[in-house]
Design a protein around this motif. Structure first.
Motif, mmCIF file in Angstrom:
data_model
loop_
_atom_site.group_PDB
_atom_site.id
_atom_site.type_symbol
_atom_site.label_atom_id
_atom_site.label_comp_id
_atom_site.label_asym_id
_atom_site.label_seq_id
_atom_site.Cartn_x
_atom_site.Cartn_y
_atom_site.Cartn_z
ATOM 1 N N TYR A 235 0.801 -1.322 0.057
ATOM 2 C CA TYR A 235 -0.106 0.129 -0.101
ATOM 3 C C TYR A 235 0.894 1.217 -0.168
ATOM 4 O O TYR A 235 1.663 1.454 0.921
ATOM 5 C CB TYR A 235 -0.736 -0.029 1.225
ATOM 6 C CG TYR A 235 -1.707 1.266 1.246
ATOM 7 C CD1 TYR A 235 -1.483 2.371 2.459
ATOM 8 C CD2 TYR A 235 -2.618 1.876 0.260
ATOM 9 C CE1 TYR A 235 -2.192 3.208 2.544
ATOM 10 C CE2 TYR A 235 -3.198 3.054 0.425
ATOM 11 C CZ TYR A 235 -2.925 3.656 1.577
ATOM 12 O OH TYR A 235 -3.611 4.996 1.724
ATOM 13 N N TYR A 236 0.709 1.984 -1.057
ATOM 14 C CA TYR A 236 1.619 3.201 -1.011
ATOM 15 C C TYR A 236 0.756 4.520 -0.923
ATOM 16 O O TYR A 236 -0.004 4.967 -2.028
ATOM 17 C CB TYR A 236 2.271 3.454 -2.505
ATOM 18 C CG TYR A 236 2.944 2.030 -2.859
ATOM 19 C CD1 TYR A 236 2.557 1.211 -4.002
ATOM 20 C CD2 TYR A 236 4.202 2.042 -2.494
ATOM 21 C CE1 TYR A 236 3.347 -0.134 -4.216
ATOM 22 C CE2 TYR A 236 5.041 0.855 -2.924
ATOM 23 C CZ TYR A 236 4.648 -0.048 -3.607
ATOM 24 O OH TYR A 236 5.484 -1.150 -3.938
ATOM 25 N N PRO A 237 0.632 5.106 0.216
ATOM 26 C CA PRO A 237 -0.055 6.213 0.554
ATOM 27 C C PRO A 237 0.398 7.685 -0.380
ATOM 28 O O PRO A 237 1.568 7.583 -0.952
ATOM 29 C CB PRO A 237 0.319 6.611 1.969
ATOM 30 C CG PRO A 237 0.898 5.680 2.672
ATOM 31 C CD PRO A 237 1.483 4.894 1.340
ATOM 32 N N GLY A 247 8.288 4.346 -3.287
ATOM 33 C CA GLY A 247 7.403 3.563 -2.727
ATOM 34 C C GLY A 247 8.165 2.024 -2.320
ATOM 35 O O GLY A 247 8.112 1.460 -1.279
ATOM 36 N N THR A 248 8.761 1.390 -3.286
ATOM 37 C CA THR A 248 9.856 0.416 -3.233
ATOM 38 C C THR A 248 11.244 1.049 -3.883
ATOM 39 O O THR A 248 11.020 1.356 -5.127
ATOM 40 C CB THR A 248 9.126 -0.548 -3.748
ATOM 41 O OG1 THR A 248 8.185 -1.077 -3.165
ATOM 42 C CG2 THR A 248 10.098 -1.931 -3.845
ATOM 43 N N GLY A 249 12.182 0.786 -3.287
ATOM 44 C CA GLY A 249 13.573 0.996 -3.848
ATOM 45 C C GLY A 249 13.988 0.443 -5.090
ATOM 46 O O GLY A 249 13.377 -0.771 -5.210
ATOM 47 N N GLU A 317 -3.257 7.365 -4.136
ATOM 48 C CA GLU A 317 -3.031 6.305 -3.303
ATOM 49 C C GLU A 317 -2.753 4.986 -4.315
ATOM 50 O O GLU A 317 -3.310 5.048 -5.369
ATOM 51 C CB GLU A 317 -3.723 5.639 -1.973
ATOM 52 C CG GLU A 317 -5.127 5.396 -2.528
ATOM 53 C CD GLU A 317 -6.055 4.878 -1.339
ATOM 54 O OE1 GLU A 317 -7.043 4.075 -1.484
ATOM 55 O OE2 GLU A 317 -5.410 5.084 -0.152
ATOM 56 N N ARG A 318 -1.811 3.913 -4.079
ATOM 57 C CA ARG A 318 -1.802 2.882 -5.045
ATOM 58 C C ARG A 318 -1.784 1.758 -4.277
ATOM 59 O O ARG A 318 -0.893 1.719 -3.053
ATOM 60 C CB ARG A 318 -0.433 3.183 -5.748
ATOM 61 C CG ARG A 318 -0.270 2.035 -6.739
ATOM 62 C CD ARG A 318 0.776 2.393 -7.458
ATOM 63 N NE ARG A 318 1.085 1.190 -8.633
ATOM 64 C CZ ARG A 318 2.128 0.265 -8.510
ATOM 65 N NH1 ARG A 318 2.948 0.417 -7.124
ATOM 66 N NH2 ARG A 318 2.173 -0.716 -9.209
ATOM 67 N N ARG A 319 -2.249 0.408 -4.773
ATOM 68 C CA ARG A 319 -1.983 -0.632 -3.974
ATOM 69 C C ARG A 319 -1.295 -1.847 -5.348
ATOM 70 O O ARG A 319 -1.822 -1.639 -6.467
ATOM 71 C CB ARG A 319 -3.383 -1.326 -3.526
ATOM 72 C CG ARG A 319 -3.571 -0.567 -2.327
ATOM 73 C CD ARG A 319 -5.220 -1.120 -2.053
ATOM 74 N NE ARG A 319 -6.093 -0.432 -2.940
ATOM 75 C CZ ARG A 319 -6.655 0.624 -2.699
ATOM 76 N NH1 ARG A 319 -6.183 1.344 -1.597
ATOM 77 N NH2 ARG A 319 -7.532 1.309 -3.742
ATOM 78 N N LEU A 321 -0.555 -5.962 -5.426
ATOM 79 C CA LEU A 321 -0.281 -7.600 -4.819
ATOM 80 C C LEU A 321 0.687 -8.337 -5.528
ATOM 81 O O LEU A 321 0.927 -8.571 -6.973
ATOM 82 C CB LEU A 321 -1.582 -8.100 -5.032
ATOM 83 C CG LEU A 321 -2.848 -7.630 -4.410
ATOM 84 C CD1 LEU A 321 -3.924 -8.459 -4.648
ATOM 85 C CD2 LEU A 321 -2.761 -7.085 -3.014
ATOM 86 N N ALA A 322 1.730 -8.686 -4.798
ATOM 87 C CA ALA A 322 2.878 -9.451 -5.645
ATOM 88 C C ALA A 322 3.112 -10.812 -4.952
ATOM 89 O O ALA A 322 3.138 -11.009 -3.870
ATOM 90 C CB ALA A 322 4.277 -8.593 -5.101
ATOM 91 N N PHE A 323 2.977 -11.730 -5.717
ATOM 92 C CA PHE A 323 2.885 -13.277 -5.583
ATOM 93 C C PHE A 323 4.705 -13.562 -5.790
ATOM 94 O O PHE A 323 4.761 -13.456 -7.036
ATOM 95 C CB PHE A 323 2.125 -13.912 -5.992
ATOM 96 C CG PHE A 323 2.207 -15.358 -5.928
ATOM 97 C CD1 PHE A 323 2.716 -16.550 -6.452
ATOM 98 C CD2 PHE A 323 1.490 -15.963 -4.627
ATOM 99 C CE1 PHE A 323 2.894 -17.729 -6.065
ATOM 100 C CE2 PHE A 323 1.556 -17.256 -4.210
ATOM 101 C CZ PHE A 323 2.076 -18.349 -4.857
ATOM 102 N N PHE A 324 5.420 -13.811 -4.747
ATOM 103 C CA PHE A 324 6.789 -14.260 -5.150
ATOM 104 C C PHE A 324 7.035 -15.607 -5.193
ATOM 105 O O PHE A 324 6.844 -16.310 -3.941
ATOM 106 C CB PHE A 324 7.802 -13.537 -4.078
ATOM 107 C CG PHE A 324 7.592 -12.110 -4.137
ATOM 108 C CD1 PHE A 324 6.995 -11.587 -3.040
ATOM 109 C CD2 PHE A 324 8.260 -11.542 -5.042
ATOM 110 C CE1 PHE A 324 7.144 -9.970 -3.089
ATOM 111 C CE2 PHE A 324 8.145 -9.994 -4.987
ATOM 112 C CZ PHE A 324 7.525 -9.501 -3.778
ATOM 113 N N LEU A 325 6.948 -16.368 -6.312
ATOM 114 C CA LEU A 325 7.210 -17.866 -6.373
ATOM 115 C C LEU A 325 8.777 -18.251 -5.881
ATOM 116 O O LEU A 325 9.627 -17.723 -6.148
ATOM 117 C CB LEU A 325 7.218 -18.167 -7.765
ATOM 118 C CG LEU A 325 7.456 -19.903 -7.990
ATOM 119 C CD1 LEU A 325 6.580 -20.722 -7.431
ATOM 120 C CD2 LEU A 325 7.368 -20.192 -9.528
#
Ligand SMILES: C=C1C[C@]23C[C@@]1(O)CC[C@H]2[C@]1(C)CCC[C@@](C)(C(=O)O)[C@H]1[C@@H]3C(=O)O
Ligand SMILES: O=C(O)CCC(=O)C(=O)O
Ligand SMILES: [Fe+2]
Length: 399
Positions: A235-237, A247-249, A317-319, A321-325
């Motif tokens: 979640y990125y406010p 939000g993520t480096g 705002e931004r959301r 969902l990351a699924f990391f196999l």
């Protein structure tokens, strides 16, 4: 080497806030700091990381192929087209999108709405899911319980998904949420179903990747059986000074493969290609997929795990969902015979690599190389892999 020193507590953030209740926990301090009109120093990133896309062309959105998984699994022509698309993408920037994945839009919507609901909870409720030190599981705000600078402008909720196997009807995700209390039960049901759907999507992607690498569609199926993948809600406010933080480096994903669902048309994901940060605009109904470090090592560097980041916005705002196999923890990550004589990376297990990112090293632009140096230089003559990583006084305690 960047080590995560332990006991990254709220005291330093409280200092940034100019005093306050010393017993504030890091998340509560962060949520309070985010109300300020200017971003506090711990959130300001080096200019090199937040620089705008390079002025020289090409800039603008990255044109990633859209791979139709249903067509690929349906007939030879569909597989040939998919193989050509992923080979071109994975030998360059490592990103593509997938359609024909079979995930119902209603399930994707429910998972995104579930994340929106979770991050809107009051801090005390979110803190019930607080991350367990030294693990990836749980809730964090800006990773302020781990780091004291270059803090990402995001809240995250992460949990493990044990892949289904014949022996047991796994419900690891639902079980995790039930430990948080009855009011999280429904969220657990949504994410249990979502993670099971993600698992099926990764099986289809791995079949295409296996064909494209000439090892056959079933080659990777066993490698990822019985594993525990990682689901992360981001979640990125909105941010008062989005050009000064991230939000993520910039990073490469240490895991094997990432399947990302972005919420709506709020863009944020950018990939570094030819010196420019190129936005990846999500195709409605598609998932964005990228190769991670572990799969790059599995292919001895043939498929690329590439740098990407997430920018934030002043109003929106931004959301995501990351699924990391991830492979089963004890699986040795080693490319098949014939994947190139000179090994680029030493043998390793996902358990060791995961522990490295959670207890010794903040995943960034050089994680796999730093990990390889931490383990040992690559085995040159096929000799037995080196003994485990050194344990020296300089290694930070776990967080
Ligand atoms: C193995 C992992 C570490 C991170 C989560 C993940 O499952 C895959 C991505 C990694 C991460 C997102 C890369 C950027 C830095 C990081 C600290 C973050 O911003 O969240 C990384 C994750 C982590 O929690 O260590
Ligand atoms: O939120 C995004 O678009 C990207 C997040 C990401 O790269 C990650 O969590 O590894
Ligand atoms: Fe990532």
């Amino acid at each position: 080497m960047v080590y995560i020193s332990n006991a990254q507590d709220a005291s330093k953030l409280v200092a940034a806030k100019g005093g306050g209740e010393a017993d504030d926990d890091a998340a509560a301090v962060v949520l309070d700091l985010w109300q300020q009109p200017k971003i506090p120093a711990p959130f300001v990133w080096p200019r090199a990381d937040v620089a705008l896309p390079a002025s020289s062309p090409p800039t603008g959105e990255l044109d990633v192929p859209v791979v139709d998984l249903a067509a690929a699994l349906r007939d030879a022509a569909g597989m040939r087209r998919a193989v050509a698309q992923v080979a071109a993408a994975c030998t360059s920037h490592g990103f593509f999108q997938v359609s024909g994945h079979g995930v119902p839009p209603s399930l994707a919507r429910a998972a995104l709405d579930g994340a929106a609901g979770f991050f809107r909870l009051p801090p005390a409720a979110k803190q019930r899911a607080r991350r367990a030190p030294g693990t990836v599981t749980g809730y964090t705000a800006a990773h302020a319980d781990r780091f004291v600078s270059n803090l990402p402008w995001k809240e995250t909720l992460s949990f493990g998904h044990s892949h289904a196997n014949a022996a047991s009807n796994n419900s690891s995700v639902a079980d995790y949420f039930s430990t948080l209390g009855d009011d999280f039960k429904h969220l657990g049901e949504v994410y249990q179903e979502y993670c099971e759907a993600m698992e099926e999507v990764t099986k289809a992607i791995m079949a295409v990747l296996g064909e494209s690498l000439g090892v056959g569609g079933g080659y990777y199926r066993e490698f990822f059986e019985d594993s525990s993948s990682i689901m992360r809600c981001n979640y990125y406010p909105p941010c008062p000074e989005p050009e000064r933080t991230l939000g993520t480096g910039p990073h490469c994903d240490p895991s094997a493969l990432t399947v990302l669902l972005q919420d709506g048309d709020v863009d944020g994901l950018q990939v570094l290609v030819a010196g420019a940060w190129r936005p990846v605009r999500p195709l409605p109904g598609a998932f964005v997929v990228n190769i991670g470090d572990t799969f790059m090592a599995l292919t001895n560097g043939r498929y690329k795990s590439c740098l990407h980041r997430a920018v934030v916005h002043q109003e929106q705002e931004r959301r995501s969902l990351a699924f990391f196999l991830c492979p089963r923890e004890d699986r040795v990550v080693r490319p098949p015979a014939g994947a190139g004589e000179r090994r680029l990376y030493p043998d390793f297990t996902w358990a060791d690599f995961m522990r490295f990112t959670q207890r010794q090293y903040r995943a960034d632009t050089r994680t796999l190389d730093a990990f390889a140096r931490w383990l040992r230089p690559p085995a040159c003559s096929g000799a037995a892999p080196a003994a485990g990583p050194p344990t020296t006084a300089t290694q930070a305690a776990t967080v």
